[in-house]
Design a protein around this motif. Structure first.
Motif, PDB file in Angstrom:
ATOM      1  N   SER A 144      14.739  13.304  -1.546  1.00  0.00           N
ATOM      2  CA  SER A 144      13.663  14.010  -2.057  1.00  0.00           C
ATOM      3  C   SER A 144      12.547  13.170  -1.592  1.00  0.00           C
ATOM      4  CB  SER A 144      13.452  14.058  -3.338  1.00  0.00           C
ATOM      5  OG  SER A 144      13.509  12.702  -4.154  1.00  0.00           O
ATOM      6  N   ILE A 145      12.363  11.775  -1.401  1.00  0.00           N
ATOM      7  CA  ILE A 145      11.426  10.785  -0.879  1.00  0.00           C
ATOM      8  C   ILE A 145      11.496  11.053   0.727  1.00  0.00           C
ATOM      9  CG2 ILE A 145      10.402   8.397  -0.609  1.00  0.00           C
ATOM     10  CD1 ILE A 145      11.534   8.216  -3.476  1.00  0.00           C
ATOM     11  N   SER A 146      12.862  10.911   1.309  1.00  0.00           N
ATOM     12  CA  SER A 146      12.766  10.829   2.860  1.00  0.00           C
ATOM     13  C   SER A 146      12.361  12.044   3.542  1.00  0.00           C
ATOM     14  CB  SER A 146      14.068  10.450   3.194  1.00  0.00           C
ATOM     15  OG  SER A 146      15.055  11.480   2.761  1.00  0.00           O
ATOM     16  N   LYS A 147      12.272  13.072   2.771  1.00  0.00           N
ATOM     17  CA  LYS A 147      11.745  14.315   3.293  1.00  0.00           C
ATOM     18  C   LYS A 147      10.354  14.673   3.130  1.00  0.00           C
ATOM     19  CE  LYS A 147      16.444  16.649   3.194  1.00  0.00           C
ATOM     20  NZ  LYS A 147      17.199  17.715   2.658  1.00  0.00           N
ATOM     21  N   HIS A 148       9.613  13.712   2.563  1.00  0.00           N
ATOM     22  CA  HIS A 148       8.414  14.091   2.050  1.00  0.00           C
ATOM     23  C   HIS A 148       7.261  13.576   2.915  1.00  0.00           C
ATOM     24  CE1 HIS A 148       4.783  13.961  -0.617  1.00  0.00           C
ATOM     25  NE2 HIS A 148       5.387  14.868  -1.377  1.00  0.00           N
ATOM     26  N   THR A 154       0.976  -1.081   0.135  1.00  0.00           N
ATOM     27  CA  THR A 154      -0.018  -0.002   0.103  1.00  0.00           C
ATOM     28  C   THR A 154       0.897   1.222  -0.040  1.00  0.00           C
ATOM     29  OG1 THR A 154      -1.677  -1.146   1.087  1.00  0.00           O
ATOM     30  CG2 THR A 154      -1.655   1.320   1.493  1.00  0.00           C
ATOM     31  N   TRP A 155       1.948   1.253   0.946  1.00  0.00           N
ATOM     32  CA  TRP A 155       2.781   2.400   0.838  1.00  0.00           C
ATOM     33  C   TRP A 155       3.360   2.873  -0.426  1.00  0.00           C
ATOM     34  CZ3 TRP A 155       8.458   2.668   2.395  1.00  0.00           C
ATOM     35  CH2 TRP A 155       8.662   4.100   2.617  1.00  0.00           C
ATOM     36  N   ASP A 156       3.888   1.520  -1.190  1.00  0.00           N
ATOM     37  CA  ASP A 156       4.523   1.618  -2.455  1.00  0.00           C
ATOM     38  C   ASP A 156       3.647   2.123  -3.440  1.00  0.00           C
ATOM     39  OD1 ASP A 156       6.860   0.735  -4.413  1.00  0.00           O
ATOM     40  OD2 ASP A 156       4.814  -0.188  -5.265  1.00  0.00           O
ATOM     41  N   GLU A 157       2.360   1.904  -3.363  1.00  0.00           N
ATOM     42  CA  GLU A 157       1.442   2.490  -4.411  1.00  0.00           C
ATOM     43  C   GLU A 157       1.224   4.019  -3.919  1.00  0.00           C
ATOM     44  OE1 GLU A 157      -2.348  -0.010  -3.667  1.00  0.00           O
ATOM     45  OE2 GLU A 157      -1.699  -1.417  -5.367  1.00  0.00           O
ATOM     46  N   GLU A 158       1.212   4.436  -2.856  1.00  0.00           N
ATOM     47  CA  GLU A 158       1.031   5.675  -2.569  1.00  0.00           C
ATOM     48  C   GLU A 158       2.471   6.544  -3.022  1.00  0.00           C
ATOM     49  OE1 GLU A 158       0.461   6.247   1.559  1.00  0.00           O
ATOM     50  OE2 GLU A 158      -1.551   5.337   1.613  1.00  0.00           O
ATOM     51  N   LEU A 159       3.415   5.922  -2.832  1.00  0.00           N
ATOM     52  CA  LEU A 159       4.800   6.564  -3.282  1.00  0.00           C
ATOM     53  C   LEU A 159       4.876   6.675  -4.790  1.00  0.00           C
ATOM     54  CD1 LEU A 159       7.451   4.692  -0.941  1.00  0.00           C
ATOM     55  CD2 LEU A 159       6.967   7.017  -1.089  1.00  0.00           C
ATOM     56  N   ARG A 160       4.380   5.535  -5.539  1.00  0.00           N
ATOM     57  CA  ARG A 160       4.278   5.917  -6.818  1.00  0.00           C
ATOM     58  C   ARG A 160       3.417   6.682  -7.563  1.00  0.00           C
ATOM     59  NH1 ARG A 160       7.646   1.945  -8.846  1.00  0.00           N
ATOM     60  NH2 ARG A 160       8.212   0.304  -7.267  1.00  0.00           N
ATOM     61  N   PHE A 168       5.818   9.748  -6.856  1.00  0.00           N
ATOM     62  CA  PHE A 168       7.159   9.992  -7.552  1.00  0.00           C
ATOM     63  C   PHE A 168       7.332   9.113  -8.761  1.00  0.00           C
ATOM     64  CE2 PHE A 168       7.697  10.685  -3.017  1.00  0.00           C
ATOM     65  CZ  PHE A 168       8.602  11.912  -2.889  1.00  0.00           C
ATOM     66  N   GLY A 169       6.396   8.273  -8.963  1.00  0.00           N
ATOM     67  CA  GLY A 169       6.422   7.727 -10.401  1.00  0.00           C
ATOM     68  C   GLY A 169       7.481   6.491 -10.495  1.00  0.00           C
ATOM     69  N   ASP A 170       7.989   6.172 -11.525  1.00  0.00           N
ATOM     70  CA  ASP A 170       8.887   5.374 -11.964  1.00  0.00           C
ATOM     71  C   ASP A 170      10.298   5.438 -11.435  1.00  0.00           C
ATOM     72  OD1 ASP A 170       6.914   4.138 -13.375  1.00  0.00           O
ATOM     73  OD2 ASP A 170       7.432   4.879 -15.311  1.00  0.00           O
ATOM     74  N   CYS A 171      10.561   6.355 -10.637  1.00  0.00           N
ATOM     75  CA  CYS A 171      11.960   6.424 -10.182  1.00  0.00           C
ATOM     76  C   CYS A 171      12.102   5.851  -8.886  1.00  0.00           C
ATOM     77  CB  CYS A 171      12.053   8.150  -9.794  1.00  0.00           C
ATOM     78  SG  CYS A 171      11.257   8.680  -8.160  1.00  0.00           S
ATOM     79  N   LEU A 172      11.103   5.109  -8.623  1.00  0.00           N
ATOM     80  CA  LEU A 172      11.337   4.087  -7.380  1.00  0.00           C
ATOM     81  C   LEU A 172      11.935   2.838  -7.716  1.00  0.00           C
ATOM     82  CD1 LEU A 172       7.786   4.903  -5.504  1.00  0.00           C
ATOM     83  CD2 LEU A 172       9.839   5.576  -4.629  1.00  0.00           C
TER      84      LEU A 172
END
Length: 437
Positions: A89-93, A41-47, A50-54
């Motif tokens: 950029s992700i860790s500060k979001h 679920t968290w991965d889906e929220e991240l994508r 942030f899209g495909d950079c994950l």
């Protein structure tokens, strides 16, 4: 930050179905427990943000997993967390909201108003009214407001989890991540000796001059210097000690710090007594980490003390290893042992691994990452200054030479690796490569 999953736990749901719970550790301490579906679920929220950079997320299996498949998924999830947390950029979001929620649910602490006492280095406390769901970066802002520190200095201080030791002193256990919940972390320790403390988080002694320009910043540095001196983190000569005591008695804080800056090991972070494999195996050692060196004071078999300074510029890489269990009874988590190792150059391209056995291995790694960032920032500033000062025709050529000189002098600042793996018998951990971090 170091995420890893050293333990998995099998549970049964209300319908008798079997599922796996992953024990997620952050910098060596249990952070939360999560199911695969929670992480998905968290991965889906991240994508969605942030899209495909994950990095790729471990696939879902629709049939029962074998033990091999189960352990492979654990390793893939561990690497996924490492890669995501390494992206600044992700860790500060604010997308880290789900992880904060999982931390609260793991330790069954509801969202509520609460009082959190934050220690100053001298043992005084700052009382803060917060929510139990407030992350460390928010709590730090509240403490700054209480201490009347300017927001511009937020990057120079951090919240740390500390544990009381004899003599009213405190030992640092870990640096809190920006998204971590200090109140929940403190309650999860279930130890009255543990507290949250504000301390400076940098190693570059030149930054002291910036902080000392503010009276509140000066006071906080002074309090930490007094604490470090009493704890024996640095070693003044008799003459220096006499002068420091005199300045302390008269309350001359700036003058005290100016003298302290001349003392050997001032500004170093000292770990608790540990065991080092250098220069002799199983040698009791005191480790200090500073901006330019790792200092080890070792007691030899002859009962003589030997001090060794390892220059940061000659450290190529370092690793943290976990030795212990990964499956079965969660109570076995206490059996997990840690060691910190770094590869050092003795000249003539001769490299040797120096291993330190300590429960503060992740803390030492955190220090090394901080030093890496500070050196990189300073080197970047030097290159920018040189590009401004040089004629256009020489900029590219000279700045490239400067980069090569910097890279050669400090190989560790561009070649960092953190390996997390277990004992050969367990065979449950795997190296985390440079790209994973």
């Amino acid at each position: 930050m170091h995420f890893n999953i050293p333990v998995i736990e099998e549970q049964i749901d209300k319908l008798g179905g079997r599922f796996v719970v992953y024990h997620v550790y952050l910098d060596g301490l249990l952070y939360c427990k999560m199911k695969y579906s929670d992480m998905h679920t968290w991965d889906e929220e991240l994508r969605g943000v942030f899209g495909d950079c994950l990095p790729p997320f471990p696939p879902k299996y629709y049939l029962s997993m074998t033990e091999t498949m189960e352990d492979e998924r654990r390793l893939l999830l561990e690497q996924y967390l490492q890669k995501v947390s390494a992206n600044a950029s992700i860790s500060k979001h604010e997308i880290y909201t789900l992880l904060r929620k999982m931390q609260q649910e793991t330790f069954k602490i509801p969202i509520q108003n609460c009082l959190l006492e934050v220690l100053l280095p001298d043992g005084d406390k700052v009382r803060t009214d917060i929510l139990s769901s407030d992350p460390a970066e928010r709590v730090l802002e509240i403490v700054f407001c209480k201490l009347q520190l300017p927001r511009q200095m937020l990057g120079y201080f951090n919240l740390f989890l500390v544990e009381g030791v004899s003599g009213g002193q405190y030992s640092v256990l870990k640096k809190l991540a920006p998204f971590e919940l200090p109140y929940v972390t403190l309650k999860s320790m279930n130890d009255e000796q543990c507290m949250i403390m504000i301390r400076k988080s940098y190693f570059d002694p030149e930054i002291d001059q910036i902080v000392m320009e503010n009276s509140c910043g000066l006071n906080l540095l002074y309090l930490q210097a007094i604490s470090d001196m009493e704890l024996g983190c640095w070693a003044p000569t008799n003459e220096q000690l006499e002068k420091l005591r005199s300045l302390q008695e008269t309350g001359q804080k700036k003058e005290f710090l100016e003298v302290a800056q001349q003392v050997k090991h001032y500004g170093f972070m000292q770990a608790e007594a540990c065991i080092c494999e250098h220069p002799e195996q199983n040698s009791p050692t005191v480790v200090r980490v500073g901006y330019e060196e790792i200092n080890c004071c070792t007691q030899l078999l002859s009962n003589q003390a030997e001090e060794t300074s390892f220059e940061i510029s000659k450290v190529r890489c370092w690793s943290v290893r976990l030795l212990g269990t990964s499956t079965g009874n969660p109570s076995e988590e206490d059996d997990i042992k840690l060691e910190f190792s770094f590869e050092y150059c003795y000249g003539n391209d001769t490299w040797k691994w120096i291993t330190i056995h300590t429960h503060q291995a992740f803390l030492l790694s955190t220090f090394m990452h901080q030093i890496e960032a500070e050196h990189a920032a300073k080197n970047h500033d030097l290159i920018d200054e040189m590009q401004i000062e040089m004629p256009d025709a020489q900029i590219k050529k000279q700045s490239f030479r400067k980069y090569l000189k910097t890279d050669k002098a400090r190989p560790t600042l561009t070649r960092i690796k953190s390996a997390v793996r277990g004992s050969k018998e367990d065979n449950v951990f795997e190296d985390i490569q440079d790209k994973d971090l």
